[in-house]
Scaffold this active site. Structure first.
Site, PDB file in Angstrom:
ATOM      1  N   CYS A   3      -2.315   9.165   2.697  1.00 12.89           N
ATOM      2  CA  CYS A   3      -2.018   8.615   1.369  1.00 12.89           C
ATOM      3  C   CYS A   3      -3.116   8.973   0.385  1.00 12.89           C
ATOM      4  O   CYS A   3      -2.859   9.070  -0.810  1.00 12.89           O
ATOM      5  CB  CYS A   3      -1.821   7.109   1.445  1.00 12.89           C
ATOM      6  SG  CYS A   3      -3.223   6.255   2.183  1.00 12.89           S
ATOM      7  N   GLU A  25       0.883  -1.174   0.000  1.00 15.61           N
ATOM      8  CA  GLU A  25       0.000   0.000   0.000  1.00 15.61           C
ATOM      9  C   GLU A  25       0.914   1.216   0.000  1.00 15.61           C
ATOM     10  O   GLU A  25       1.538   1.527   1.015  1.00 15.61           O
ATOM     11  CB  GLU A  25      -0.879   0.009   1.267  1.00 15.61           C
ATOM     12  CG  GLU A  25      -1.739  -1.228   1.442  1.00 15.61           C
ATOM     13  CD  GLU A  25      -2.951  -1.266   0.529  1.00 15.61           C
ATOM     14  OE1 GLU A  25      -3.229  -0.243  -0.127  1.00 15.61           O
ATOM     15  OE2 GLU A  25      -3.592  -2.319   0.448  1.00 15.61           O
TER      16      GLU A  25
HETATM   17  P1  NAD Z   1       8.657   4.608   4.390  1.00 19.68           P
HETATM   18  O1  NAD Z   1       8.591   3.838   3.139  1.00 19.68           O
HETATM   19  O2  NAD Z   1       9.776   5.542   4.600  1.00 19.68           O
HETATM   20  O3  NAD Z   1       8.667   3.622   5.657  1.00 19.68           O
HETATM   21  C1  NAD Z   1       7.652   2.663   5.863  1.00 19.68           C
HETATM   22  C2  NAD Z   1       8.202   1.551   6.751  1.00 19.68           C
HETATM   23  O4  NAD Z   1       9.184   0.807   6.044  1.00 19.68           O
HETATM   24  C3  NAD Z   1       8.883   2.037   8.029  1.00 19.68           C
HETATM   25  O5  NAD Z   1       8.496   1.211   9.094  1.00 19.68           O
HETATM   26  C4  NAD Z   1      10.363   1.853   7.708  1.00 19.68           C
HETATM   27  O6  NAD Z   1      11.181   1.670   8.833  1.00 19.68           O
HETATM   28  C5  NAD Z   1      10.318   0.585   6.878  1.00 19.68           C
HETATM   29  N1  NAD Z   1      11.473   0.354   6.014  1.00 19.68           N
HETATM   30  C6  NAD Z   1      12.361   1.266   5.525  1.00 19.68           C
HETATM   31  N2  NAD Z   1      13.258   0.643   4.727  1.00 19.68           N
HETATM   32  C7  NAD Z   1      12.911  -0.659   4.701  1.00 19.68           C
HETATM   33  C8  NAD Z   1      13.444  -1.814   4.029  1.00 19.68           C
HETATM   34  N3  NAD Z   1      14.498  -1.726   3.206  1.00 19.68           N
HETATM   35  N4  NAD Z   1      12.842  -3.004   4.212  1.00 19.68           N
HETATM   36  C9  NAD Z   1      11.752  -3.098   5.021  1.00 19.68           C
HETATM   37  N5  NAD Z   1      11.222  -2.063   5.679  1.00 19.68           N
HETATM   38  C10 NAD Z   1      11.783  -0.851   5.506  1.00 19.68           C
HETATM   39  O7  NAD Z   1       7.255   5.345   4.491  1.00 19.68           O
HETATM   40  P2  NAD Z   1       6.811   6.458   5.547  1.00 19.68           P
HETATM   41  O8  NAD Z   1       7.551   7.704   5.250  1.00 19.68           O
HETATM   42  O9  NAD Z   1       6.861   5.872   6.915  1.00 19.68           O
HETATM   43  O10 NAD Z   1       5.266   6.637   5.176  1.00 19.68           O
HETATM   44  C11 NAD Z   1       4.783   7.606   4.296  1.00 19.68           C
HETATM   45  C12 NAD Z   1       4.404   6.961   2.981  1.00 19.68           C
HETATM   46  O11 NAD Z   1       3.442   5.934   3.207  1.00 19.68           O
HETATM   47  C13 NAD Z   1       3.738   7.924   2.023  1.00 19.68           C
HETATM   48  O12 NAD Z   1       4.267   7.737   0.735  1.00 19.68           O
HETATM   49  C14 NAD Z   1       2.284   7.523   2.051  1.00 19.68           C
HETATM   50  O13 NAD Z   1       1.563   7.818   0.889  1.00 19.68           O
HETATM   51  C15 NAD Z   1       2.388   6.049   2.271  1.00 19.68           C
HETATM   52  N6  NAD Z   1       1.149   5.521   2.832  1.00 19.68           N
HETATM   53  C16 NAD Z   1       0.368   4.729   2.040  1.00 19.68           C
HETATM   54  C17 NAD Z   1      -0.841   4.262   2.522  1.00 19.68           C
HETATM   55  C18 NAD Z   1      -1.737   3.397   1.670  1.00 19.68           C
HETATM   56  O14 NAD Z   1      -2.647   2.792   2.206  1.00 19.68           O
HETATM   57  N7  NAD Z   1      -1.528   3.321   0.367  1.00 19.68           N
HETATM   58  C19 NAD Z   1      -1.241   4.585   3.825  1.00 19.68           C
HETATM   59  C20 NAD Z   1      -0.420   5.399   4.585  1.00 19.68           C
HETATM   60  C21 NAD Z   1       0.786   5.858   4.084  1.00 19.68           C
END
Ligand code: NAD
Length: 511
Positions: free
Chosen positions: A277, A243
């Site tokens: 999002c 997502e």
């Molecule tokens: P992010 O991708 O920076 O981090 C998300 C998670 O991934 C964190 O827990 C992080 O520690 C982890 N992570 C980082 N590197 C990783 C790796 N290599 N392997 C596994 N895990 C890893 O996202 P964010 O900044 O926390 O969130 C914001 C983003 O999330 C925005 O782009 C937003 O649109 C999206 N979002 C999407 C939805 C949806 O339902 N589509 C909902 C909420 C947020």
């Protein structure tokens, strides 16, 4: 604190320091779990999952309803933690995290058994077989979550996985780890068996360990990280749902109710400081109503109250993640440098200590600007004038994202017609973001906004491996295709094949 114990029992190599983005106050310290810690959590989860799955749907539903009661009883504590680490107003935690989550718990508790019941099929050919599809829990589901809704997008994501009979290990965002830790702790206190829901706090590496060790990964976060997660899951051939981000268009047609559309634009663009999002990220307005619409939006944006959670009732809080406010600033500066005009806001607040960016309205924008192409994820509403419906649809689809969208018109048939042409996983007509609350239908992204979805029947089946079962009903000594092969059988099979090509079949059966 059973869930906390899961984290603290493990060796700590590094820690996470959490501070309030609204005030800068220090909030807490959490361990950064290494591979050994994650492996321990997954092993305990694997053990606990067997008993949890054996409990059956009714018992799991009963326990999760108790968890819901506990969340309601502890709402103030949850607001303290979630609001503290995100900077969002406390009422936002009630409406946009807890209300959704508590409703979703009831939804899954009631429907999981029906959605996951064995599905009988009637074979068109082998009438002597009984056939059905079973949905069996994957085992240990790893949930990796973002910081914008740190309770709902961790604990909330876990609910259907748990109802399906999985154990869950959550890796929350390092920016907001306390919300999931508290949620798991409250769930345990409400009677969720030990180790069925655990939290491993940490940075991206902790998420990487979880990907290696869990049986299925449910990821919510950015496109950039989503790609890495997908890549690794691809190498491991591990089921994954993603997502990801969005750049959701709002299309305002000339016959729209401008009062409602402008209020929705302000709410949809600024709720959670634009860090949703499915925020309204770009607006296309038909020329005849453009000026009136912009005027209303600007007037309403200027009335929005902004401040830290402690400041009483405010609509917009702080941003959550320091690099995010830099990105918002870059997008606004890039737009202005390319000719955009700022009609409200436009800069960081320097009168407040935290991460506050003024609610902002931009006009004279175009698709050369970052603010119209990349996810801004901040309190910025860029509005573009379009000649007609066709141009609005073309521009809405000129994006690498496809998560959500909205169409505004008094003609509902026209709204539905336009919706069908917009390339996104969900479209609201005369509303914004509301599809998240419609748990009956899928919510997921097209294009770079993700793979798979939450909600609906598929939103729980994704946490299961599907198994087709074919049972022989009559127990004959042999089947016609088994050996020994005889000349008679060969002749029969050849005739059967010829039957497909004879033309008679089509004449007789139409297929
Ligand atoms: P992010 O991708 O920076 O981090 C998300 C998670 O991934 C964190 O827990 C992080 O520690 C982890 N992570 C980082 N590197 C990783 C790796 N290599 N392997 C596994 N895990 C890893 O996202 P964010 O900044 O926390 O969130 C914001 C983003 O999330 C925005 O782009 C937003 O649109 C999206 N979002 C999407 C939805 C949806 O339902 N589509 C909902 C909420 C947020």
């Amino acid at each position: 604190m059973a869930q906390g114990a899961t984290v603290s029992e493990t060796p700590v190599r590094r820690t996470i320091q959490v501070t309030s983005p609204a005030t800068g106050a220090r909030l807490g310290e959490y361990p950064a779990c290494d591979r050994e810690a994650v492996a321990g959590a997954v092993a305990r989860a694997r053990e606990a999952q067997r008993t949890w799955a054996a409990l059956g749907f009714a018992a799991r539903a009963r326990i999760l309803r108790n968890v819901r009661d506990r969340f309601v009883d502890e709402k103030d504590r949850i607001c303290d933690v979630v609001s503290g680490e995100t900077g969002k107003p406390r009422h936002d935690v009630i409406t946009n995290e807890l209300l959704f989550l508590c409703d979703a718990i009831g939804f899954w508790a009631k429907r999981a058994e029906k959605y996951l019941a064995d599905e009988p099929a009637r074979p068109h050919l082998l009438k002597n077989k009984r056939v059905y599809v079973s949905y069996l829990p994957h085992g240990v589901v790893g949930i990796i979550g973002p910081w914008n809704f740190p309770f709902n997008l961790t604990i909330g994501e876990a609910i259907p996985a748990l109802m399906a009979g999985n154990a869950v290990v959550i890796k929350p965002s390092e920016v907001t780890p306390g919300s999931a830790v508290l949620g798991a702790e409250l769930a345990r206190a409400a009677g969720l068996p030990e180790n069925v829901l655990q939290v491993v706090t940490g940075y991206g590496e902790t998420g990487q360990h979880l990907i290696e060790l869990a049986d299925m990964i449910c990821f919510t976060g950015s496109v950039a990280t989503g790609r890495k997660v997908a890549e690794r899951c691809g190498q491991l051939l591990k089921p994954v749902t993603l997502e990801l981000g969005g750049k959701d268009p709002m299309i305002v047609l000339r016959d729209a109710d401008l009062e409602r559309a402008s209020s929705a634009c302000v709410y949809g663009g600024l709720a959670n400081a634009g860090q949703v999002c499915i925020s309204v990220e770009r607006v296309y307005v038909e020329a005849p109503i453009y000026d009136a619409f912009v005027e209303k939006v600007v007037e309403k944006v200027k009335q929005v109250r902004q401040g830290p959670p402690e400041a009483g009732v405010v609509e917009v809080g702080s941003m959550t993640f320091p690099p995010q406010i830099d990105k918002v600033e870059r997008h606004v500066q890039d737009a202005v440098a390319r000719g955009a005009k700022v009609l409200a806001g436009g800069k960081r607040r320097t009168d407040l200590p935290g991460l506050f960016f003024e609610p902002t309205v931009l006009v004279d924008v175009d698709h050369q600007m970052d603010v119209m192409r990349d996810e801004t994820f901040g309190p910025v509403i860029p509005i573009m004038r379009v000649g007609d419906e066709e141009e609005a649809i073309r521009l809405a689809n000129d994006s690498r994202y496809g998560l959500d969208a909205s169409v505004w018109t008094r003609d509902l048939a026209r709204g539905a017609r336009v919706a069908r042409r917009v390339q996104s996983g969900a479209v609201c007509v005369n509303d914004v973001m509301v599809n998240y609350a419609v748990t009956e239908v899928p919510m997921g992204g097209w294009k770079e906004s993700g793979i798979g979805y939450r909600h609906g029947k598929g939103g729980i089946r994704k946490f299961c491996a599907q198994q087709s079962v074919v049972i022989d009903r009559f127990g004959m000594k042999s089947e016609i295709n088994w050996w020994p092969m005889t000349a008679g059988k060969v002749k029969l099979f050849r005739r059967a094949l010829d039957f497909f090509g004879s033309g008679w079949r089509r004449k007789l059966f139409g297929a």
